[in-house]
Design an enzyme around this catalytic site. Structure first.
Site, mmCIF file in Angstrom:
data_model
loop_
_atom_site.group_PDB
_atom_site.id
_atom_site.type_symbol
_atom_site.label_atom_id
_atom_site.label_comp_id
_atom_site.label_asym_id
_atom_site.label_seq_id
_atom_site.Cartn_x
_atom_site.Cartn_y
_atom_site.Cartn_z
ATOM 1 N N THR A 31 24.958 77.939 46.922
ATOM 2 C CA THR A 31 26.048 78.732 46.390
ATOM 3 C C THR A 31 25.411 79.480 45.230
ATOM 4 O O THR A 31 24.260 79.237 44.917
ATOM 5 C CB THR A 31 27.165 77.752 45.945
ATOM 6 O OG1 THR A 31 27.628 77.065 47.105
ATOM 7 C CG2 THR A 31 28.313 78.412 45.242
ATOM 8 N N THR A 50 29.836 81.971 47.689
ATOM 9 C CA THR A 50 28.980 81.148 48.544
ATOM 10 C C THR A 50 29.073 81.522 50.019
ATOM 11 O O THR A 50 30.079 82.077 50.471
ATOM 12 C CB THR A 50 29.399 79.656 48.383
ATOM 13 O OG1 THR A 50 28.512 78.829 49.119
ATOM 14 C CG2 THR A 50 30.820 79.402 48.857
ATOM 15 N N LEU A 51 27.985 81.180 50.723
ATOM 16 C CA LEU A 51 28.011 81.177 52.194
ATOM 17 C C LEU A 51 28.103 79.737 52.695
ATOM 18 O O LEU A 51 28.022 79.488 53.878
ATOM 19 C CB LEU A 51 26.730 81.823 52.742
ATOM 20 C CG LEU A 51 26.587 83.336 52.568
ATOM 21 C CD1 LEU A 51 25.146 83.765 52.862
ATOM 22 C CD2 LEU A 51 27.543 84.081 53.486
ATOM 23 N N ASN A 52 28.220 78.786 51.792
ATOM 24 C CA ASN A 52 28.161 77.341 51.985
ATOM 25 C C ASN A 52 26.712 76.899 52.153
ATOM 26 O O ASN A 52 26.037 76.669 51.172
ATOM 27 C CB ASN A 52 29.043 76.845 53.125
ATOM 28 C CG ASN A 52 29.172 75.333 53.082
ATOM 29 O OD1 ASN A 52 29.120 74.744 52.006
ATOM 30 N ND2 ASN A 52 29.311 74.687 54.221
ATOM 31 N N GLU A 98 31.458 78.064 56.061
ATOM 32 C CA GLU A 98 32.375 77.390 55.125
ATOM 33 C C GLU A 98 33.307 76.401 55.819
ATOM 34 O O GLU A 98 33.866 75.506 55.168
ATOM 35 C CB GLU A 98 33.203 78.436 54.386
ATOM 36 C CG GLU A 98 33.530 78.090 52.958
ATOM 37 C CD GLU A 98 32.289 78.117 52.078
ATOM 38 O OE1 GLU A 98 32.018 77.096 51.434
ATOM 39 O OE2 GLU A 98 31.603 79.148 52.048
ATOM 40 N N SER A 112 34.416 72.880 45.519
ATOM 41 C CA SER A 112 34.089 72.308 44.202
ATOM 42 C C SER A 112 33.707 73.390 43.211
ATOM 43 O O SER A 112 33.346 73.082 42.066
ATOM 44 C CB SER A 112 32.906 71.340 44.338
ATOM 45 O OG SER A 112 33.256 70.261 45.166
ATOM 46 N N GLY A 126 25.788 73.931 43.700
ATOM 47 C CA GLY A 126 25.444 72.507 43.766
ATOM 48 C C GLY A 126 26.405 71.658 44.586
ATOM 49 O O GLY A 126 26.462 70.445 44.388
HETATM 50 N N1 GLY Z 1 30.749 75.375 49.725
HETATM 51 C C1 GLY Z 1 30.663 74.729 48.484
HETATM 52 C C2 GLY Z 1 31.967 74.652 47.760
HETATM 53 O O1 GLY Z 1 32.787 75.528 47.919
HETATM 54 O O2 GLY Z 1 32.220 73.726 47.038
#
Ligand code: GLY
Length: 579
Positions: A378, A396-398, A417, A450, A470
């Site tokens: 991320t 993020t792209l995960n 995701e 998160s 993270g």
């Molecule tokens: N893909 C990580 C998050 O969104 O927490």
């Protein structure tokens, strides 16, 4: 400045040995970047330059955040994106704040059991690789809403640098090249992704080589010219839907047409007189950071000291309780009644403190279920402008490079995701997160995140802008940076670089970054009943700004730089830039 054991020792040393300034004696990290008018901190130096240029030419922090978001999609393709989604926390110069949720939504054809085989077991890789893993992307809609509502500059102005880097290319440095090398095998599986990110001989691009992305340049140019319709209603959506249909996915045109950004009220709480503004559901980040801070407020962390067994003990216990809540109770607010006020209540935090044995580790099995996870894939950036508008973005792209797929002709990497949903209660996802029904898959639902883009204020003024990648560790990374500044007196760079610990209920282990604890502290914790997992790698990549000085001591003395920026100094391609 917090009066802790270290500052007491420092004071006595400074009386005894008036040899060198305290700053150089105690600097544990490079000096933070300084600026008087603005600060941009991102995970890729070219994107930081883009943000600073926007501020210099009169754009505000939101404009800079939009331009950086598009730029990272080009120069930091493992996590920067227009094929994924994210969150933007904005604290305006007048003290008001807002939150934009442009995270992915589940496709309309998604079902609760879509990643399970006929026996009800998860199909390996189904929620991670290829088109079935893709959630409906939100970044383009999010950036455009931010710009239209809160920015000052035109879309064309803000997108031009990204289009330039995609069209003309950019030279890879060590950090850039490392991210390609690490994902070469995965990218090789998708011909369209391989054609962009791998050389004709199939090898990844190396340091000093130029990455050119003409299809991405064309997609960005179409968005720049026509706005969000180019992505959600035009040729880009058509190409993604076509590729998805041909390769096992379920994305359909109405998924794109119906995508809508949510503007939400951020989560707020106080910690020792500081005001925290962070991400609400569908992120767990803000709530869980606040829950942990509320518990920790009852302990004299500053006196107990950074990295001491006593400090680690209370931090881990606070994390243990908060992650049980995260994994069992939270989900998309359109689908789940999140117990926000209970989890943010200081009385609830006191109840937790009352259950913490001062001398012994807690036992996770005695609490409710849930899991563990890590993702570095991320990215977070922090920006503040001359007027004092502060913006924190995590998107993020995960997984690194997302689902590893690009629809022909678009140049756009797509996310995975969907893996952040509960595939099956009790079964861990890619990063080991074991979650419950609140985060089960439903059409149009957003998976629990998160991500924790956070702004801290003091006395009505911005104090700190902070966040990190993270995975589920985002929460503890962001939390520890805040505590390191407020309780332990570290400067912003030291606070971000300091080795971290992490606990999230299960597995019942305390994860410790290299050199995070001394051997005798490790022994003390083991004696209290803790199981330590001494990691051989660091995690996360926090990016932060401190206002008024590089540390609390400098702020209190006065005379520090107005803006002080820092990115994790272990991050090879990031940069904090001020002006
Ligand atoms: N893909 C990580 C998050 O969104 O927490």
């Amino acid at each position: 400045m917090p009066l802790n054991r270290r500052t007491l020792i420092a004071a006595s040393l400074s009386i005894t040995f008036v040899l060198a300034p305290l700053t150089s004696v105690f600097a544990a990290s490079p000096a933070p970047a300084k600026g008087e008018h603005g600060m941009v901190v991102t995970a890729q130096h070219l994107a930081s330059e883009v943000g600073i240029e926007v501020l210099k030419k009169g754009g505000n922090a939101v404009d800079a955040a939009v331009a950086v978001g598009y730029a990272l999609a080009v120069v930091y393709p493992n996590a920067g994106n227009i094929g994924g989604g994210g969150f933007m926390t904005i604290r305006f110069k007048d003290g008001k704040s807002t939150f934009l949720d442009f995270r992915e939504r589940a496709p309309l054809a998604a079902t609760k059991t879509m990643y399970l085989d006929k026996d009800g077991n998860p199909v390996k890789g189904a929620s991670l690789d290829g088109y079935l893993a893709v959630g409906v992307p939100g970044s383009v809609a999010g950036f455009e809403m931010a710009r239209e509502k809160y920015g000052k500059l035109s879309r064309q102005d803000l997108m031009a640098p990204a289009i330039g880097y995609a069209k003309d290319g950019f030279i890879l440095n060590q950090g850039d090249a490392a991210s390609f090398a690490g994902s070469a095998d995965r990218l090789a599986k998708d011909p369209a992704a391989a054609a962009i990110f791998l050389k004709p001989d199939g090898k990844p691009y190396g340091v000093g080589e130029r990455l050119v992305q003409p299809d991405l340049a064309a997609s960005l140019a179409a968005i720049s010219e026509k706005g969000t319709d180019a992505f959600y209603k035009g040729a880009i959506a058509d190409a993604i839907v076509k590729a998805s249909g041909a390769k096992g996915g379920i994305l359909a045109k109405p998924d794109f047409e119906q995508y809508a950004v949510r503007e939400l009220k951020p989560v707020t709480c106080t910690y020792r007189g500081y005001e925290i503004t962070s991400s609400p559901p569908p992120s767990s980040g803000g709530i869980i950071i606040c829950e942990i801070l509320n518990v920790l407020e009852g302990y004299p962390l500053s006196y107990l000291g950074a990295g001491s067994a006593e400090t680690v003990h209370v931090m881990v216990e606070a994390m243990r309780y908060a992650y049980v809540d995260r994994n069992s109770a939270l989900g998309d607010p359109d689908f789940v009644d999140n117990p926000v006020s209970k989890l943010l209540d200081k009385a609830y935090a006191k109840d937790i403190r009352d259950k913490i044995d001062p001398f012994r580790a807690g036992v996770s099995q005695d609490l409710m279920p849930k899991g563990f996870g890590e993702s570095k894939e991320t990215t977070h950036y922090s920006i503040i402008d001359d007027a004092g508008n502060a913006v924190a973005v995590t998107y993020t792209l995960n997984g690194s490079f997302g689902a590893g797929v690009v629809a022909d002709g678009t140049g756009i990497l797509l996310n995975n995701e969907m893996d952040d949903f509960t595939q099956k209660p009790g079964v861990p996802n890619l990063y080991g997160l074991v979650q419950g029904e609140a985060n089960a898959i439903q059409p149009k639902k957003t998976p629990l995140s998160s991500m924790s883009p956070t702004v801290v204020a003091k006395d009505g003024k911005p104090f700190m802008v902070i966040g990190s990648p993270g995975g589920s560790r985002i929460i503890t990374i962001t939390l520890e940076a805040i505590i390191n500044v407020i309780d332990h007196g570290m400067n912003i760079q030291e606070a971000i670089d300091a080795p971290r610990i992490h606990h999230q209920w299960l597995p019942d282990k305390v994860y410790v970054e290299p050199f995070g604890l001394s051997p005798d502290t490790e022994k003390l914790l083991a004696g209290m009943g803790y199981h330590l997992d001494l990691a051989d790698q660091t995690w996360g990549q926090a990016a932060g700004i401190l206002v008024g000085g590089k540390s609390l001591a400098e702020i209190e003395k006065g005379g520090g730089a107005r803006y002080n920026g820092a990115i994790d100094s272990r991050a090879a391609s990031g940069e904090a830039l001020g002006y």
